[in-house]
Scaffold this motif. Structure first.
Motif, PDB file in Angstrom:
ATOM      1  N   ALA A 213     -78.083  15.521 -56.982  1.00 32.09           N
ATOM      2  CA  ALA A 213     -79.010  15.229 -55.891  1.00 32.09           C
ATOM      3  C   ALA A 213     -80.342  15.945 -56.100  1.00 32.09           C
ATOM      4  CB  ALA A 213     -78.385  15.637 -54.557  1.00 32.09           C
ATOM      5  N   ALA A 214     -80.295  17.211 -56.537  1.00 27.95           N
ATOM      6  CA  ALA A 214     -81.527  17.972 -56.748  1.00 27.95           C
ATOM      7  C   ALA A 214     -82.375  17.343 -57.852  1.00 27.95           C
ATOM      8  CB  ALA A 214     -81.193  19.420 -57.082  1.00 27.95           C
ATOM      9  N   ARG A 215     -81.712  16.854 -58.907  1.00 33.49           N
ATOM     10  CA  ARG A 215     -82.460  16.191 -59.984  1.00 33.49           C
ATOM     11  C   ARG A 215     -83.179  14.956 -59.469  1.00 33.49           C
ATOM     12  NH1 ARG A 215     -77.817  17.180 -63.314  1.00 33.49           N
ATOM     13  NH2 ARG A 215     -77.216  14.986 -63.018  1.00 33.49           N
ATOM     14  N   ALA A 216     -82.607  14.328 -58.445  1.00 36.75           N
ATOM     15  CA  ALA A 216     -83.222  13.135 -57.865  1.00 36.75           C
ATOM     16  C   ALA A 216     -84.276  13.478 -56.821  1.00 36.75           C
ATOM     17  CB  ALA A 216     -82.133  12.248 -57.235  1.00 36.75           C
ATOM     18  N   GLY A 217     -84.571  14.782 -56.644  1.00 29.21           N
ATOM     19  CA  GLY A 217     -85.586  15.187 -55.693  1.00 29.21           C
ATOM     20  C   GLY A 217     -85.113  15.280 -54.259  1.00 29.21           C
ATOM     21  N   LEU A 218     -83.795  15.300 -54.045  1.00 23.20           N
ATOM     22  CA  LEU A 218     -83.246  15.363 -52.702  1.00 23.20           C
ATOM     23  C   LEU A 218     -83.013  16.817 -52.286  1.00 23.20           C
ATOM     24  CD1 LEU A 218     -80.687  12.423 -53.060  1.00 23.20           C
ATOM     25  CD2 LEU A 218     -83.074  12.341 -52.297  1.00 23.20           C
ATOM     26  N   VAL A 219     -82.797  17.038 -50.995  1.00 24.12           N
ATOM     27  CA  VAL A 219     -82.637  18.383 -50.458  1.00 24.12           C
ATOM     28  C   VAL A 219     -81.190  18.583 -50.032  1.00 24.12           C
ATOM     29  CG1 VAL A 219     -83.409  20.039 -48.717  1.00 24.12           C
ATOM     30  CG2 VAL A 219     -85.025  18.349 -49.641  1.00 24.12           C
ATOM     31  N   VAL A 220     -80.597  19.706 -50.450  1.00 22.15           N
ATOM     32  CA  VAL A 220     -79.202  20.012 -50.150  1.00 22.15           C
ATOM     33  C   VAL A 220     -79.155  21.194 -49.193  1.00 22.15           C
ATOM     34  CG1 VAL A 220     -76.965  20.671 -51.110  1.00 22.15           C
ATOM     35  CG2 VAL A 220     -78.501  19.181 -52.426  1.00 22.15           C
ATOM     36  N   ARG A 221     -78.439  21.016 -48.081  1.00 25.05           N
ATOM     37  CA  ARG A 221     -78.303  22.076 -47.085  1.00 25.05           C
ATOM     38  C   ARG A 221     -76.838  22.261 -46.718  1.00 25.05           C
ATOM     39  NH1 ARG A 221     -82.727  18.952 -45.306  1.00 25.05           N
ATOM     40  NH2 ARG A 221     -84.714  20.094 -45.090  1.00 25.05           N
ATOM     41  N   SER A 222     -76.461  23.502 -46.407  1.00 18.28           N
ATOM     42  CA  SER A 222     -75.113  23.786 -45.905  1.00 18.28           C
ATOM     43  C   SER A 222     -75.012  23.384 -44.441  1.00 18.28           C
ATOM     44  CB  SER A 222     -74.797  25.272 -46.056  1.00 18.28           C
ATOM     45  OG  SER A 222     -74.794  25.658 -47.406  1.00 18.28           O
ATOM     46  N   LEU A 223     -73.773  23.336 -43.939  1.00 16.59           N
ATOM     47  CA  LEU A 223     -73.512  23.076 -42.535  1.00 16.59           C
ATOM     48  C   LEU A 223     -73.082  24.366 -41.846  1.00 16.59           C
ATOM     49  CD1 LEU A 223     -71.481  19.746 -42.865  1.00 16.59           C
ATOM     50  CD2 LEU A 223     -73.879  19.966 -42.195  1.00 16.59           C
ATOM     51  N   GLU A 224     -73.298  24.430 -40.541  1.00 20.45           N
ATOM     52  CA  GLU A 224     -72.873  25.581 -39.748  1.00 20.45           C
ATOM     53  C   GLU A 224     -72.117  25.088 -38.516  1.00 20.45           C
ATOM     54  OE1 GLU A 224     -71.933  29.078 -38.477  1.00 20.45           O
ATOM     55  OE2 GLU A 224     -73.093  28.880 -40.324  1.00 20.45           O
ATOM     56  N   PRO A 225     -70.783  25.368 -38.409  1.00 18.14           N
ATOM     57  CA  PRO A 225     -70.000  26.178 -39.343  1.00 18.14           C
ATOM     58  C   PRO A 225     -69.725  25.438 -40.652  1.00 18.14           C
ATOM     59  CG  PRO A 225     -68.581  25.261 -37.651  1.00 18.14           C
ATOM     60  CD  PRO A 225     -69.990  24.914 -37.237  1.00 18.14           C
ATOM     61  N   ALA A 226     -69.458  26.209 -41.695  1.00 14.62           N
ATOM     62  CA  ALA A 226     -69.205  25.626 -43.013  1.00 14.62           C
ATOM     63  C   ALA A 226     -67.940  24.781 -42.990  1.00 14.62           C
ATOM     64  CB  ALA A 226     -69.080  26.729 -44.059  1.00 14.62           C
ATOM     65  N   VAL A 227     -67.963  23.690 -43.754  1.00 14.30           N
ATOM     66  CA  VAL A 227     -66.805  22.800 -43.891  1.00 14.30           C
ATOM     67  C   VAL A 227     -66.413  22.771 -45.360  1.00 14.30           C
ATOM     68  CG1 VAL A 227     -65.912  20.468 -43.574  1.00 14.30           C
ATOM     69  CG2 VAL A 227     -67.570  21.395 -41.945  1.00 14.30           C
ATOM     70  N   ARG A 228     -65.154  23.071 -45.643  1.00  9.64           N
ATOM     71  CA  ARG A 228     -64.687  23.086 -47.031  1.00  9.64           C
ATOM     72  C   ARG A 228     -63.393  22.300 -47.159  1.00  9.64           C
ATOM     73  NH1 ARG A 228     -66.968  28.134 -46.202  1.00  9.64           N
ATOM     74  NH2 ARG A 228     -68.570  28.694 -47.753  1.00  9.64           N
ATOM     75  N   ARG A 229     -63.191  21.703 -48.320  1.00  7.17           N
ATOM     76  CA  ARG A 229     -61.971  20.964 -48.632  1.00  7.17           C
ATOM     77  C   ARG A 229     -61.328  21.541 -49.883  1.00  7.17           C
ATOM     78  NH1 ARG A 229     -62.572  15.842 -46.189  1.00  7.17           N
ATOM     79  NH2 ARG A 229     -62.867  16.336 -43.992  1.00  7.17           N
ATOM     80  N   VAL A 230     -59.991  21.476 -49.930  1.00  9.96           N
ATOM     81  CA  VAL A 230     -59.255  21.982 -51.091  1.00  9.96           C
ATOM     82  C   VAL A 230     -59.249  20.918 -52.185  1.00  9.96           C
ATOM     83  CG1 VAL A 230     -57.023  22.810 -51.939  1.00  9.96           C
ATOM     84  CG2 VAL A 230     -57.817  23.457 -49.641  1.00  9.96           C
ATOM     85  N   ILE A 231     -59.670  21.307 -53.381  1.00  7.01           N
ATOM     86  CA  ILE A 231     -59.633  20.444 -54.560  1.00  7.01           C
ATOM     87  C   ILE A 231     -58.408  20.833 -55.383  1.00  7.01           C
ATOM     88  CG2 ILE A 231     -60.905  19.590 -56.550  1.00  7.01           C
ATOM     89  CD1 ILE A 231     -62.244  19.118 -53.811  1.00  7.01           C
ATOM     90  N   ALA A 232     -57.657  19.837 -55.842  1.00  9.46           N
ATOM     91  CA  ALA A 232     -56.399  20.134 -56.527  1.00  9.46           C
ATOM     92  C   ALA A 232     -56.154  19.167 -57.671  1.00  9.46           C
ATOM     93  CB  ALA A 232     -55.230  20.066 -55.540  1.00  9.46           C
ATOM     94  N   VAL A 233     -55.352  19.624 -58.627  1.00  5.43           N
ATOM     95  CA  VAL A 233     -54.759  18.726 -59.616  1.00  5.43           C
ATOM     96  C   VAL A 233     -53.437  18.239 -59.030  1.00  5.43           C
ATOM     97  CG1 VAL A 233     -53.798  18.505 -61.944  1.00  5.43           C
ATOM     98  CG2 VAL A 233     -55.825  19.926 -61.555  1.00  5.43           C
ATOM     99  N   VAL A 234     -53.187  16.938 -59.083  1.00  6.74           N
ATOM    100  CA  VAL A 234     -51.975  16.372 -58.487  1.00  6.74           C
ATOM    101  C   VAL A 234     -51.245  15.540 -59.531  1.00  6.74           C
ATOM    102  CG1 VAL A 234     -53.031  16.332 -56.191  1.00  6.74           C
ATOM    103  CG2 VAL A 234     -53.168  14.295 -57.634  1.00  6.74           C
ATOM    104  N   HIS A 235     -49.931  15.393 -59.336  1.00  6.69           N
ATOM    105  CA  HIS A 235     -49.146  14.555 -60.249  1.00  6.69           C
ATOM    106  C   HIS A 235     -47.871  14.113 -59.560  1.00  6.69           C
ATOM    107  CE1 HIS A 235     -46.280  17.846 -61.097  1.00  6.69           C
ATOM    108  NE2 HIS A 235     -47.337  18.639 -61.145  1.00  6.69           N
ATOM    109  N   ALA A 236     -47.170  13.183 -60.188  1.00  8.44           N
ATOM    110  CA  ALA A 236     -45.917  12.669 -59.632  1.00  8.44           C
ATOM    111  C   ALA A 236     -44.824  13.730 -59.741  1.00  8.44           C
ATOM    112  CB  ALA A 236     -45.499  11.395 -60.375  1.00  8.44           C
ATOM    113  N   ARG A 237     -43.784  13.574 -58.896  1.00  9.11           N
ATOM    114  CA  ARG A 237     -42.659  14.523 -58.923  1.00  9.11           C
ATOM    115  C   ARG A 237     -41.705  14.139 -60.057  1.00  9.11           C
ATOM    116  NH1 ARG A 237     -42.473  17.973 -54.776  1.00  9.11           N
ATOM    117  NH2 ARG A 237     -43.845  17.547 -53.001  1.00  9.11           N
TER     118      ARG A 237
END
Length: 273
Positions: free
Chosen positions: A228-252
């Motif tokens: 986004a920054a390379r495209a000239g866009l502006v990145v801002r955080s949120l308040e309160p912060a919102v986060r998601r868990v990133i994971a590697v997943v696979h079949a059982r």
């Protein structure tokens, strides 16, 4: 049981049901209920010991096959577009340095549901996505990634942006009815905000094009911030912060050795970080 379910990112009743099914299949009691929860029975400890020995033997056999045909090995990893830069830029170089004979194919998937389908259909050995995923998949959490506001230049906004400022803001959002849209709508509901929806699509290029054209802002992972920054866009955080868990997943199921090696590399990188 609750702690075990939380570590696996599945519901506690689903874990209890899986244990009951295993006990029924084996015809023995692996866990006994006590006043403080559950304890492993003597039979359960014996099953765990034998299972570990059996899995270690399988691992050795796979290792022989792996070293015999390493030049022909191919690992398929499904990933969403927003997480692929981190996969290609950080995880794959570390894996390739330790396993130069393995080819890695990235299966590009438009969203979490497509990653799950690729694994279920055996078009991919592993998947990289955000959680949650269905309980039939195994998860290996890697990191918590922040959701940020990506906007065209010129907007008078603080950084971080209070959630209340999203009310009435022109946003590009995922298609109505999709899992990701439902999650964002739930977040809006928690903070009593109603944005102005300018675009509804699951096509990520459409989102960024709308922001570049000055038509809307976008809520997405910080992993897209560099693009986004390379495209000239502006990145801002949120308040309160919102986060998601990133994971590697696979079949059982038992993973190929090359997939196990990738998991070990990914988890080692997480520990180092």
């Amino acid at each position: 049981m609750t702690d075990a379910a939380r570590s696996l990112y599945i519901a506690q009743p689903a874990l209890s049901r899986a244990i009951r099914d295993l006990e029924r299949e084996l015809g023995m009691t692996l866990f006994a209920r006590s006043g403080r929860g559950v304890v492993v029975t003597a039979q359960g400890r014996r099953v765990v010991k034998l299972a570990r020995e059996a899995l270690d033997a399988v691992h050795e056999i796979e290792g022989l096959a792996h070293h015999t045909g390493a030049s022909d090995a191919e690992l398929r990893i499904a990933s969403t577009p927003s997480l692929e830069p981190g996969l290609a830029g950080r995880l794959l170089p570390a894996y390739a340095a330790e396993h130069p004979g393995v080819r890695v194919q990235i299966v590009r998937c438009e969203g979490r549901e497509a990653v799950v389908s690729a694994i279920r259909d055996q078009r991919a050995d592993l998947g990289l996505t955000d959680l949650p995923v269905p309980a039939d998949l195994v998860t290996h959490p890697l990191e918590r990634q922040e959701i940020v506001l990506i906007s065209p230049p010129g907007l008078e906004l603080p950084n971080p942006v209070p959630m209340g400022r999203l009310h009435g803001m022109r946003l590009a959002l995922p298609a109505r009815g999709s899992t990701r849209r439902r999650e964002l709508d739930a977040m809006f509901g928690r903070y009593s905000v109603t944005p102005t929806v300018v675009l509804e699509t699951d096509e990520r290029n459409g989102w960024l094009n709308a922001v570049r054209a000055g038509r809307a802002s976008l809520l997405w992972y910080r992993g897209m911030a560099e693009q986004a920054a390379r495209a000239g866009l502006v990145v801002r955080s949120l308040e309160p912060a919102v986060r998601r868990v990133i994971a590697v997943v696979h079949a059982r199921r038992r993973l190929p050795l090359i997939a196990q090696d990738f998991l070990a590399t990914a988890e080692k990188g997480t520990t180092a970080a």
